[in-house]
Design an enzyme around this catalytic site. Structure first.
Site, PDB file in Angstrom:
ATOM      1  N   CYS A   1       1.684  12.487  -5.454  1.00 34.88           N
ATOM      2  CA  CYS A   1       2.126  11.993  -6.754  1.00 34.88           C
ATOM      3  C   CYS A   1       2.768  10.614  -6.656  1.00 34.88           C
ATOM      4  O   CYS A   1       3.645  10.401  -5.824  1.00 34.88           O
ATOM      5  CB  CYS A   1       3.156  12.951  -7.336  1.00 34.88           C
ATOM      6  SG  CYS A   1       2.372  14.300  -8.154  1.00 34.88           S
TER       7      CYS A   1
ATOM      8  N   CYS B   1      -2.539   0.946 -14.876  1.00 38.38           N
ATOM      9  CA  CYS B   1      -1.848   1.732 -15.912  1.00 38.38           C
ATOM     10  C   CYS B   1      -1.213   0.816 -16.946  1.00 38.38           C
ATOM     11  O   CYS B   1      -0.733  -0.265 -16.628  1.00 38.38           O
ATOM     12  CB  CYS B   1      -0.775   2.624 -15.295  1.00 38.38           C
ATOM     13  SG  CYS B   1      -0.083   3.775 -16.507  1.00 38.38           S
TER      14      CYS B   1
ATOM     15  N   CYS C   1       6.237   2.703 -14.980  1.00 41.20           N
ATOM     16  CA  CYS C   1       7.206   3.558 -14.300  1.00 41.20           C
ATOM     17  C   CYS C   1       7.571   2.925 -12.960  1.00 41.20           C
ATOM     18  O   CYS C   1       6.686   2.609 -12.156  1.00 41.20           O
ATOM     19  CB  CYS C   1       6.617   4.952 -14.083  1.00 41.20           C
ATOM     20  SG  CYS C   1       6.035   5.689 -15.617  1.00 41.20           S
TER      21      CYS C   1
ATOM     22  N   CYS D   1      -7.349  16.138  -9.491  1.00 40.36           N
ATOM     23  CA  CYS D   1      -6.413  15.239 -10.167  1.00 40.36           C
ATOM     24  C   CYS D   1      -7.210  13.962 -10.450  1.00 40.36           C
ATOM     25  O   CYS D   1      -7.655  13.291  -9.517  1.00 40.36           O
ATOM     26  CB  CYS D   1      -5.221  14.989  -9.253  1.00 40.36           C
ATOM     27  SG  CYS D   1      -4.083  13.776  -9.925  1.00 40.36           S
TER      28      CYS D   1
ATOM     29  N   CYS E   1       6.314   4.312  -9.415  1.00 36.09           N
ATOM     30  CA  CYS E   1       4.896   4.633  -9.266  1.00 36.09           C
ATOM     31  C   CYS E   1       4.084   3.451  -8.721  1.00 36.09           C
ATOM     32  O   CYS E   1       4.193   2.332  -9.226  1.00 36.09           O
ATOM     33  CB  CYS E   1       4.361   5.059 -10.629  1.00 36.09           C
ATOM     34  SG  CYS E   1       2.586   5.247 -10.660  1.00 36.09           S
TER      35      CYS E   1
ATOM     36  N   GLU F   1      -8.892   6.171  -8.100  1.00 33.53           N
ATOM     37  CA  GLU F   1      -8.831   7.246  -7.117  1.00 33.53           C
ATOM     38  C   GLU F   1      -8.740   8.598  -7.813  1.00 33.53           C
ATOM     39  O   GLU F   1      -8.170   8.712  -8.895  1.00 33.53           O
ATOM     40  CB  GLU F   1      -7.618   7.038  -6.202  1.00 33.53           C
ATOM     41  CG  GLU F   1      -7.789   5.780  -5.356  1.00 33.53           C
ATOM     42  CD  GLU F   1      -6.602   5.446  -4.469  1.00 33.53           C
ATOM     43  OE1 GLU F   1      -6.822   4.775  -3.455  1.00 33.53           O
ATOM     44  OE2 GLU F   1      -5.470   5.845  -4.780  1.00 33.53           O
TER      45      GLU F   1
END
Ligand code: SF4
Length: 347
Positions: free
Chosen positions: A339, A114, A118, A107, A121, A94
């Site tokens: 975010c 990933c 985290c 962004c 997230c 995305e």
């Protein structure tokens, strides 16, 4: 057995020139094709109208152009646009266009999923499937630039690497993509308008400084206390704050470029005086500014946005120490574009 054709955009300009000379053509043909691929963003060899039919057929026989495809595009009430981008192998990432009164910011994602973990997230839950190729990062920027012109009547003004993935875990491809974004042979954007945001991999921050990059650096800090930071970002147990500090001092010494710290204040995690004092102290090591980011819960779990009072405590303490602090309100919440929310829900 059919041999898989190579993506022609994996070739440098020099390699393209060599390809043409090796095939009995002029090296100059490589320059023409390179221009079509990058600055003119050709989607097929057929688009290359100043290249002979014969050459186009030869290119077709040897290569593919693996363009991304914007599968779905969602627009938020606040004007934020989120693209679900389909890659040539079917995977999806995305990217987001964030408009303000004065600028539009892209962004972009650097990995599918990933490498890091985290806890706050949504992307972390996807795990890393693969790194994006330079052209796949470049194409996200091109797609958002088009949307910026279409909806906001001006070209894209800024780029942040804060989408899916840890950019420094896909170091070479991210740097190659940026090289093309800033090159006059690509999009010709200023590196000062690009910010790479890392969760803080000390070795790679030092490498950036050694490679003399001209873009800006942001670090997702979230806590200046090791135990708390490891709870938020478990991988950081391997990268203690002392090492992060040393790498940032090295970065500043070499680049003279200020660091931006990204920081979310969570209820019962870092909304306490000890955390505030630790952040103020950490900010004194290297010239910096702090962005306090509004958090968007991804489930009913342990991460909840702290109260406005707690955030104000941070602002007061930072400002009293002369540190520039901004509160970044969340954008595109209604389309899961804010975010920490990118997770291919629509894919
Ligand atoms: S916050 Fe960034 S580095 Fe951490 S898991 Fe999410 S995408 Fe990866």
């Amino acid at each position: 057995m059919q041999i898989e054709k190579k993506d022609i955009r994996a070739l440098s300009k020099e390699q393209l020139r060599e390809f043409f000379t090796a095939n009995g053509d002029k090296a100059f043909r490589g320059n023409q094709v390179y221009e079509w691929l990058w600055s003119k963003v050709a989607h097929s060899f057929e688009d290359m109208t100043n290249v002979s039919k014969e050459t186009r057929t030869m290119l077709q026989a040897n290569f593919v152009i693996n363009h991304i495809k914007v599968d779905t595009m969602q627009r938020s009430e606040d004007g934020t646009v989120k693209n679900a981008v389909r890659l040539h192998d079917g995977l999806v990432v995305e990217s987001v266009l964030i408009p303000t009164n004065t600028r539009t910011t892209a962004c972009v994602s650097s990995q599918v999923g990933c490498s890091l973990d985290c806890n706050f997230c949504a992307t972390a839950r996807l795990k890393r499937m693969r790194n994006l190729e330079p052209a796949e990062i470049y194409d996200q920027v091109v797609a958002i630039d088009k949307e910026s012109r279409l909806y906001y009547n001006h070209p894209l003004s800024n780029i942040v690497f804060m989408g899916m993935g840890e950019p420094l875990m896909n170091y070479n491809n991210v740097l190659k993509a940026i090289e093309m974004i800033i090159s006059p042979e690509g999009l010709g954007m200023s590196p000062k308008r690009i910010m790479v945001s890392t969760s803080g991999v000390p070795k790679m921050i030092k490498k950036l400084a050694d490679d003399d990059v001209k873009f800006k650096l942001a670090v997702s800090l979230h806590s200046a206390i090791d135990e708390i930071r490891s709870r938020i970002m478990p991988f950081s147990t391997n990268f203690p704050l002392a090492d992060l500090r040393e790498s940032l001092e090295y970065w500043y010494k070499k680049t003279k470029s200020k660091i931006s710290y990204e920081y979310v204040v969570w209820k019962d995690i870092n909304d306490n005086k000890e955390s505030i004092d630790a952040l103020v102290k950490f900010c004194k090591y290297v010239p910096c500014k702090v962005n306090l980011i509004e958090y968007n819960p991804i489930d009913d779990g342990e991460f909840q946005q702290a109260s406005d009072e707690s955030i104000n405590e941070y602002i007061k303490a930072l400002e009293a120490s002369g540190i520039v602090v901004k509160v970044r309100r969340s954008r595109g919440k209604d389309i899961d574009a804010a975010c920490g929310q990118l997770a291919n829900k629509e894919a």
